[in-house]
Each structure stands twice: as C-alpha cells, then as structure tokens.
Design an enzyme around this catalytic site. Structure first.
Site, PDB file in Angstrom:
ATOM      1  CB  SER A  24      15.083  -6.681  13.691  1.00 31.54           C
ATOM      2  OG  SER A  24      13.735  -6.281  13.002  1.00 31.54           O
ATOM      3  CG  ASN A 111       6.764   1.634  18.786  1.00 35.05           C
ATOM      4  OD1 ASN A 111       7.423   1.302  17.956  1.00 35.05           O
ATOM      5  ND2 ASN A 111       6.691   2.986  19.096  1.00 35.05           N
ATOM      6  CB  THR A 156      20.028 -37.921  50.143  1.00 38.53           C
ATOM      7  OG1 THR A 156      20.654 -38.695  50.985  1.00 38.53           O
ATOM      8  CG2 THR A 156      18.674 -38.373  49.887  1.00 38.53           C
ATOM      9  CG  HIS A 157      23.970 -35.707  50.689  1.00 39.35           C
ATOM     10  ND1 HIS A 157      24.504 -34.467  50.787  1.00 39.35           N
ATOM     11  CD2 HIS A 157      22.962 -36.028  51.329  1.00 39.35           C
ATOM     12  CE1 HIS A 157      23.477 -34.220  51.964  1.00 39.35           C
ATOM     13  NE2 HIS A 157      22.546 -35.191  52.224  1.00 39.35           N
ATOM     14  CB  SER A 278      35.656 -42.224  20.862  1.00 38.51           C
ATOM     15  OG  SER A 278      37.222 -41.992  20.636  1.00 38.51           O
ATOM     16  CE  LYS A 284      34.532 -43.361  26.017  1.00 40.12           C
ATOM     17  NZ  LYS A 284      35.241 -42.051  26.243  1.00 40.12           N
ATOM     18  CG  ASN A 286      31.820 -40.973  24.291  1.00 42.89           C
ATOM     19  OD1 ASN A 286      32.154 -41.715  25.295  1.00 42.89           O
ATOM     20  ND2 ASN A 286      32.379 -40.605  23.260  1.00 42.89           N
ATOM     21  CD  GLU A 291      28.762 -36.135  27.424  1.00 40.57           C
ATOM     22  OE1 GLU A 291      30.028 -36.301  28.006  1.00 40.57           O
ATOM     23  OE2 GLU A 291      28.925 -36.390  26.168  1.00 40.57           O
ATOM     24  CE1 TYR A 318      10.333  -1.243  19.967  1.00 43.40           C
ATOM     25  CE2 TYR A 318      11.472   0.781  19.012  1.00 43.40           C
ATOM     26  CZ  TYR A 318      11.296  -0.659  19.016  1.00 43.40           C
ATOM     27  OH  TYR A 318      12.144  -1.386  18.294  1.00 43.40           O
ATOM     28  CD  GLN A 323      15.757  -4.122  15.636  1.00 40.61           C
ATOM     29  OE1 GLN A 323      14.971  -3.212  14.960  1.00 40.61           O
ATOM     30  NE2 GLN A 323      16.779  -4.284  15.034  1.00 40.61           N
ATOM     31  CE  LYS A 326      11.257  -8.439  17.034  1.00 44.88           C
ATOM     32  NZ  LYS A 326      12.018  -7.602  17.962  1.00 44.88           N
TER      33      LYS A 326
HETATM   34  N1  ARG Z   1      12.207  -3.714  14.206  1.00 44.18           N
HETATM   35  C1  ARG Z   1      11.406  -3.129  15.308  1.00 44.18           C
HETATM   36  C2  ARG Z   1      11.726  -4.128  16.558  1.00 44.18           C
HETATM   37  O1  ARG Z   1      11.945  -5.322  16.106  1.00 44.18           O
HETATM   38  C3  ARG Z   1      10.089  -2.913  14.964  1.00 44.18           C
HETATM   39  C4  ARG Z   1       9.831  -1.714  15.749  1.00 44.18           C
HETATM   40  C5  ARG Z   1      10.381  -0.686  15.557  1.00 44.18           C
HETATM   41  N2  ARG Z   1       9.616   0.722  16.018  1.00 44.18           N
HETATM   42  C6  ARG Z   1      10.227   1.804  16.056  1.00 44.18           C
HETATM   43  N3  ARG Z   1       9.614   2.906  16.517  1.00 44.18           N
HETATM   44  N4  ARG Z   1      11.419   2.131  15.310  1.00 44.18           N
HETATM   45  O2  ARG Z   1      11.544  -3.685  17.633  1.00 44.18           O
END
Ligand code: ARG
Length: 452
Positions: A24, A111, A156-157, A278, A284, A286, A291, A318, A323, A326
């Site tokens: 990660s 965790n 409206t509409h 364009s 043009k 734009n 958009e 966990y 993971q 993110k």
């Molecule tokens: N790279 C893991 C994450 O982003 C960190 C936590 C990992 N914990 C584990 N027990 N493997 O979630």
C-alpha cells in the site's frame, strides 16, 4: 534478519508477486506526516508510563522528525517489500536508533495505527475543505452583491416561473455550501475520537495511557471498544458522503452554468481563462471547467459506493480488505479539492450579461403568479384566481402579447393590473426567505457578516 515486521514466524521470503499485490506504500505514503505525529505522541506516552526512558522517547521523537524531513526532501527510498508507510518509518527509525527504535511499536498495532493516521489525515482534510468551501461562498456572496438589483427569470422544470433577484439566486448556493460545511463539521466530531490504544483488536496488557495520547493529538475523546476500532471506517464513509454531496452541489451548479453559457441562453460571460477552445472550430469557447466539474462528481460518488462495498461484508476487527479504503478516500478528497479550487475564481470572474437578461425579462409570464396572488388578496378564492389568470395567459398566447398588454376590462378587478410587469411583481414579494428586495438585502448583510 527479515525486513518484515512480522518476519519471525516465517521461513523464506514472500513471493515478489504477493509483495506487489499486497503493498500500500504507493498510495499510503502521503500519510507520513500523520504517521509521525501519531508515533511521537505514542512514544511520549510510553515514557510517561515507564515503558521507555525519557531519553529514549526524546531520541525517538527527534529521529522521527529527521525521518519526516528526509521524506519531505524526497530522500526516503520506498520498497514494496516494506508494504506500507508505517513499516517504512519504523524501519528507518530502527536503522537510526537500533534497539531503542525497536521499542516504539510497544502496546500498538498497525491496525489501530492506520486508523489513527487516517483520522488525523481526515481531520486536516475537513479543515482544508471548510476553508475552500468558505472561499466559494465568498465568491457567491460577492456576486450577489455585485449583481444586486438585477432581476433574473427563476425557473422550475427549466421553464420560466417567477422573477428572482440575482442576489437571491447567488445566495441560494451560499446556503447549499453552508449545509456542506455544517455536515463536515458534524462528521469531524466522529473523526475526532482516538483509535490508538485499541492495539490489534483487544487492547493490551501493557500500562498504556490512552487519555494522554488523546490530549497530545487533540482528539475529543477515546474510542471505547477496541474491537470496534480496528474495523471502524464509518468516518471515512461519512466523509466521502459529505464530499459526494459537495460534488453533487457543484455538479448541479456547473450544469446550470453550462446551459446559461449557451448561445440560446447567453446569460453568462465565462472568463476566457476558465474556458478552452476547439482544435477545429475556431469560434468555439467551451465551458470545459464546468463540464469536468459535472463529470468528476461521478467519480466522487463512485468512491462512496466503493467504500460501502468494501465494508458491507466485513466481520469485526481488522481485515486486509480495509487497506483498500485509502484510494477511494484520497481520490474523493483530491477530486473535490480540485473542483473547489477552480470553482471559486470562476464564480468571481463570471459576469452576468445584464442587457441580454433584461431584454427578455418580460417574456414567459413571470408575473402571472403575483397577479393571481393580487386577486387572492382581494378575496378571490385561490382556485378561482388560478383559473382566471390561466385564462388570461391563454388569451395572451392567442394575441401574442404580455399580461400587461391586455385591456383592463379583461381583468376581474382592473386595479390588479398594477401588479403586472416583472419589477412590480418582484416588489410584491414579502415572505421570510423570499426574493423580496428587503429580505434579500437583509440576508446579504448576514452572509457578509458570517463569512468575514
Ligand atoms: N497496510 C495496511 C493497511 O493499510 C496496514 C495495516 C496492516 N495490518 C495488518 N494486520 N496486516 O491497512
């Protein structure tokens, strides 16, 4: 010795394909500041409870500062074999401090560490968004002030409905983004609960002091149940929901302005610096920024779906699936941040084409509802008044004229003709929150005060 923090139990290395699959670091490296902040608070607490000497804690805190400076300077070498940012920083610490560095992870697990980092990051993200949203509100309020007095057709509409002051129109967006800010502030309350100290899932037998860590990291309270902590991503979902609603608000506004910038409407003069041309059609201009703002909303709302699907089948504590939170979280934030950064100046620099709007403001029977209300005020039952005005509008359609052009004898009470015309119609409004000039003026004053 294995580079893995968990290497002790394993013989032989990890398959390189597994390292590539499970890493990660490519996306969690942006958490490094928050990871260091959390580790420094943890180390100081360990010294307070006697698990580290004061000197060891001081060494750790300082080494972590140095590692942060190295990362700032682009000197950290990232390796997928070290999986994530937590492991990279801990390894760098051990490389500097040896056994002292090996004590940092006492009473802690990745965790609870990863949720702590994410919450610290989200808290900053919320604060950043709040200020961007306030900037955008200021742009709308400035436009309201600049265009005060101008009357717009209200739709409206997407059909002409009743007249509204341009200031009323702009302040409507200030309201939407105010709710977004309030929602984010509310979300922040649940973000601001300390996870650290839940350890892997059950807490720890070591004498940690979670209250001390809470105070050091400026969390409002400490999470009560360690088992809940390591699986809790509610805050991430809530935050991305807040972002989704911001994105939806921006998208609706963008759509409206795309329409308003067409030759058919021609209400807006979008600034050249916020438009593109364009490659084949030389004339043009734009509205690509608008958009893309509309298009990017899909991406943010998609991130929310991604997070829901991620958590919906997870047992407590966990699971590695987490993971994957993110990428959705970061992308949703980056996308909305990017949209807001261009929206505020675009609003500030866009001028309404007053003459174009004024030239057709008497079209579309914007005064019909006020006429009906004038009849009601004279004692005509609402449904009858509605029918009378409906018939008058039909008469106008046949004669190809406006209500004000009809002869007085066609009106049940000739004096109600005084309510006709868009300016008279607008002046007649009076209810709280309406487009009544005095009401809009009062609210504009309040907004200027609020956004100071
Ligand atoms: N790279 C893991 C994450 O982003 C960190 C936590 C990992 N914990 C584990 N027990 N493997 O979630």
């Amino acid at each position: 010795m294995s580079q893995k923090t968990w290497g002790g139990r394993f013989s032989g290395g990890t398959d390189s394909r597994v390292e590539a699959f499970t890493e990660s670091i490519s996306f969690d490296k942006r958490l490094y500041r928050h990871d260091i902040q959390g580790s420094q608070a943890h180390a100081r607490m360990l010294a307070e409870v006697g698990m580290l000497t004061a000197q060891e804690a001081e060494q750790i805190v300082r080494a972590l500062d140095d590692i942060g400076a190295d990362i700032d300077a682009g000197k950290m070498e990232y390796k997928i074999s070290l999986e994530d940012i937590h492991t990279h920083i801990e390894r760098a610490l051990i490389a500097r401090l040896g056994d002292t560095g090996r004590k940092l992870h006492t009473g802690r697990s990745r965790n609870d560490q990863v949720v702590t980092d994410l919450k610290l990051w989200t808290r900053d993200a919320i604060d950043e968004l709040d200020s961007l949203l306030a900037d955008l509100q200021r742009s709308f309020v400035e436009s309201a002030e600049r265009e005060r007095g101008l009357i717009l057709p209200g739709y409206t509409h997407l059909q002409r409905a009743q007249p509204v002051l341009a200031a009323h129109y702009f302040l409507a967006y200030a309201e939407k983004f105010q709710r977004d800010r309030e929602r984010l502030a509310d979300c922040r309350k649940r973000v601001n609960v300390l996870p650290l100290g839940a350890a892997a899932l059950a807490g720890t037998s070591l004498p940690i002091d979670r209250e001390s860590v809470r105070a050091k990291l400026a969390f409002d309270s400490v999470a009560r149940n360690s088992l809940d902590v390591s699986s809790d991503r509610d805050f991430a979902l809530e935050f991305v929901f807040c972002l989704s609603l911001v994105a939806a608000h921006l998208s609706g506004w963008a759509e409206e302005w795309v329409i308003w910038s067409t030759t058919e409407f021609n209400f807006l003069d979008l600034p050249d610096a916020f438009c593109t041309g364009s490659s084949i059609m030389p004339h043009k201009k734009n509205p690509d920024v608008l958009e893309l703002t509309r298009g990017k909303a899909g991406r943010v709302i998609g991130a929310l779906q991604q997070l829901f699907l991620l958590v919906k089948g997870l047992p407590l504590a966990y699971n590695r699936d987490l993971q994957e939170d993110k990428t959705a979280l970061f992308d949703a934030f980056d996308t909305v941040q990017g949209c807001l950064a261009v929206a505020a100046p675009l609003v500030s620099q866009t001028k309404l084409r007053r003459e174009v709007i004024a030239a057709r403001i008497e079209d579309g029977f914007l005064d019909a509802t006020t006429l009906m209300e004038a009849l009601i005020a004279r004692g005509v039952p609402m449904r009858s008044a509605h029918e009378v005005v409906g018939n008058l509008v039909r008469e106008c359609e046949q004669r190809k004229c406006r209500l004000a052009d009809l002869p007085a004898e066609l009106f049940p009470a000739p004096e109600v003709k005084a309510a006709l015309g868009v300016a008279n119609s607008l002046a007649a409004f009076r209810s709280y929150g309406s487009t009544a000039p005095a009401e809009v003026e009062r609210q504009l004053g309040e907004w200027k005060e609020r956004l100071k």
